[in-house]
Design a protein around this motif. Structure first.
Motif, mmCIF file in Angstrom:
data_model
loop_
_atom_site.group_PDB
_atom_site.id
_atom_site.type_symbol
_atom_site.label_atom_id
_atom_site.label_comp_id
_atom_site.label_asym_id
_atom_site.label_seq_id
_atom_site.Cartn_x
_atom_site.Cartn_y
_atom_site.Cartn_z
ATOM 1 N N THR A 212 0.657 -1.064 -0.022
ATOM 2 C CA THR A 212 0.198 0.015 0.111
ATOM 3 C C THR A 212 0.913 1.268 -0.035
ATOM 4 O O THR A 212 1.689 1.313 0.794
ATOM 5 C CB THR A 212 -0.777 -0.102 1.202
ATOM 6 O OG1 THR A 212 -1.581 -1.138 1.337
ATOM 7 C CG2 THR A 212 -1.953 1.243 1.361
ATOM 8 N N LEU A 213 0.518 2.346 -0.791
ATOM 9 C CA LEU A 213 1.426 3.481 -1.012
ATOM 10 C C LEU A 213 0.767 4.457 0.343
ATOM 11 O O LEU A 213 -0.254 4.528 0.293
ATOM 12 C CB LEU A 213 1.223 4.232 -2.299
ATOM 13 C CG LEU A 213 1.899 5.577 -2.319
ATOM 14 C CD1 LEU A 213 3.236 5.103 -2.395
ATOM 15 C CD2 LEU A 213 1.366 6.143 -3.841
ATOM 16 N N VAL A 214 1.796 4.845 1.127
ATOM 17 C CA VAL A 214 1.532 5.830 2.114
ATOM 18 C C VAL A 214 1.988 6.992 2.267
ATOM 19 O O VAL A 214 3.336 6.786 1.767
ATOM 20 C CB VAL A 214 1.724 4.882 3.358
ATOM 21 C CG1 VAL A 214 1.447 5.739 4.762
ATOM 22 C CG2 VAL A 214 0.751 3.505 3.641
ATOM 23 N N THR A 215 1.385 8.007 2.426
ATOM 24 C CA THR A 215 2.152 9.213 2.443
ATOM 25 C C THR A 215 2.217 9.684 4.035
ATOM 26 O O THR A 215 1.182 9.592 4.691
ATOM 27 C CB THR A 215 1.222 10.586 1.852
ATOM 28 O OG1 THR A 215 0.941 10.174 0.572
ATOM 29 C CG2 THR A 215 1.853 11.750 1.777
ATOM 30 N N TYR B 75 3.202 12.365 7.124
ATOM 31 C CA TYR B 75 3.320 13.754 7.190
ATOM 32 C C TYR B 75 3.895 13.981 8.545
ATOM 33 O O TYR B 75 3.724 13.494 9.507
ATOM 34 C CB TYR B 75 1.964 14.406 7.374
ATOM 35 C CG TYR B 75 1.006 13.983 5.984
ATOM 36 C CD1 TYR B 75 1.392 14.822 4.760
ATOM 37 C CD2 TYR B 75 0.120 13.152 5.981
ATOM 38 C CE1 TYR B 75 0.513 14.426 3.589
ATOM 39 C CE2 TYR B 75 -0.583 12.735 5.002
ATOM 40 C CZ TYR B 75 -0.528 13.727 3.818
ATOM 41 O OH TYR B 75 -1.202 13.525 2.583
ATOM 42 N N CYS C 171 -0.206 9.728 9.064
ATOM 43 C CA CYS C 171 -0.111 9.352 7.419
ATOM 44 C C CYS C 171 -1.691 9.179 6.883
ATOM 45 O O CYS C 171 -2.521 9.335 7.642
ATOM 46 C CB CYS C 171 0.743 8.005 7.372
ATOM 47 S SG CYS C 171 -0.173 6.613 8.292
ATOM 48 N N THR C 172 -1.579 8.905 5.682
ATOM 49 C CA THR C 172 -2.995 8.509 4.971
ATOM 50 C C THR C 172 -3.666 7.299 5.435
ATOM 51 O O THR C 172 -4.851 7.047 5.154
ATOM 52 C CB THR C 172 -2.724 8.570 3.384
ATOM 53 O OG1 THR C 172 -1.384 7.649 3.319
ATOM 54 C CG2 THR C 172 -2.156 9.873 2.975
ATOM 55 N N THR D 102 7.459 15.548 4.009
ATOM 56 C CA THR D 102 6.226 14.533 3.539
ATOM 57 C C THR D 102 7.254 13.470 2.971
ATOM 58 O O THR D 102 8.308 13.659 2.128
ATOM 59 C CB THR D 102 5.241 15.322 2.576
ATOM 60 O OG1 THR D 102 4.589 16.301 3.162
ATOM 61 C CG2 THR D 102 4.337 14.214 2.057
ATOM 62 N N VAL D 103 6.670 12.296 3.109
ATOM 63 C CA VAL D 103 7.293 10.915 2.623
ATOM 64 C C VAL D 103 6.449 10.123 2.051
ATOM 65 O O VAL D 103 5.478 9.623 2.674
ATOM 66 C CB VAL D 103 8.312 10.409 3.595
ATOM 67 C CG1 VAL D 103 8.987 8.954 3.100
ATOM 68 C CG2 VAL D 103 9.466 11.316 4.039
ATOM 69 N N GLU D 104 6.526 9.487 0.834
ATOM 70 C CA GLU D 104 5.841 8.286 0.353
ATOM 71 C C GLU D 104 6.544 7.115 0.266
ATOM 72 O O GLU D 104 7.755 7.290 -0.145
ATOM 73 C CB GLU D 104 5.068 8.996 -0.783
ATOM 74 C CG GLU D 104 4.421 9.779 -0.888
ATOM 75 C CD GLU D 104 3.749 10.097 -2.493
ATOM 76 O OE1 GLU D 104 4.068 9.796 -3.605
ATOM 77 O OE2 GLU D 104 2.437 10.455 -2.430
ATOM 78 N N LYS D 105 5.973 5.995 0.751
ATOM 79 C CA LYS D 105 6.460 4.900 0.918
ATOM 80 C C LYS D 105 5.527 3.902 0.877
ATOM 81 O O LYS D 105 4.362 4.067 1.003
ATOM 82 C CB LYS D 105 7.440 4.695 2.033
ATOM 83 C CG LYS D 105 6.577 4.312 3.169
ATOM 84 C CD LYS D 105 8.006 4.018 4.575
ATOM 85 C CE LYS D 105 7.264 3.705 5.660
ATOM 86 N NZ LYS D 105 8.202 3.489 6.480
ATOM 87 N N VAL D 106 6.081 2.690 0.210
ATOM 88 C CA VAL D 106 5.130 1.686 0.187
ATOM 89 C C VAL D 106 5.305 0.520 1.291
ATOM 90 O O VAL D 106 6.388 0.253 1.606
ATOM 91 C CB VAL D 106 5.495 0.655 -1.210
ATOM 92 C CG1 VAL D 106 4.534 -0.558 -1.095
ATOM 93 C CG2 VAL D 106 5.107 1.560 -2.535
#
Length: 181
Positions: free
Chosen positions: A5-8, A10, A142-143, A163-167
């Protein structure tokens, strides 16, 4: 096997107590008290129940010894929000090097969401963090978290600094504890 799952994520901070924007409403019967005795069962209960809908899974495998090692430290405080003497939510505040305090975990039990408690409880948590000799108070969300979490943090005066996006791979079979219907 989990689900990718792609998560942002914050990251938010305050660098002065003057940045706090206190919640203005009142909730009759709301009390906030520190849980002074490290109690793995208490924090595990809040972690699993508050976090069930928001994919809090990192600590689900912890045993009592791991919980106690985490909780029984002078730099960690657990505070409980009560509504009419009923536990409604919790926050873990962790004093960190460099006069920083992290709001490590914060949330309400599902039955108490939407009653105006979150902003007031967060206000009290931030005030307590500043009392812990902080020069910086920070939090991340996070999202996967409650849809109003980021908004609540920003409404209290936190500002976004990264802000970082990661799977992430979410564990299979984790579901809601919130009653339906």
């Amino acid at each position: 096997m989990g689900t990718p799952t792609l998560v942002t994520i914050y990251y938010l901070e305050m660098t002065s107590p003057d940045e706090l924007v206190p919640a203005q409403r009142t909730v009759p019967g709301l009390a906030i008290r520190q849980a002074r005795i490290p109690c793995p069962e208490l924090n595990r209960f809040f972690y699993t129940t508050v976090g069930a809908d928001w994919h809090w899974y990192e600590r689900l495998s912890w045993d009592d010894h791991q919980w106690l090692a985490y909780l029984d430290r002078p730099e960690l405080e657990t505070w409980i929000a009560y509504l009419e003497d009923t536990p409604a939510g919790y926050v873990e505040l962790e004093k960190q090097p460099g006069q920083q305090v992290e709001i490590a975990y914060f949330g309400l039990l599902p039955r108490f969401v939407g009653r105006g408690i979150g902003g007031l409880f967060l206000t009290a948590a931030i005030r307590r963090a500043w009392e812990m000799d902080a020069r910086r108070v920070w939090v991340h969300t996070c999202t996967l978290d409650h849809p109003r979490a980021l908004q609540n943090y920003q409404a209290r005066g936190f500002r976004l600094y990264d802000t970082v996006e990661k799977v992430v791979e979410l564990p299979a079979g984790q579901g809601s504890l919130t009653p339906t219907g």
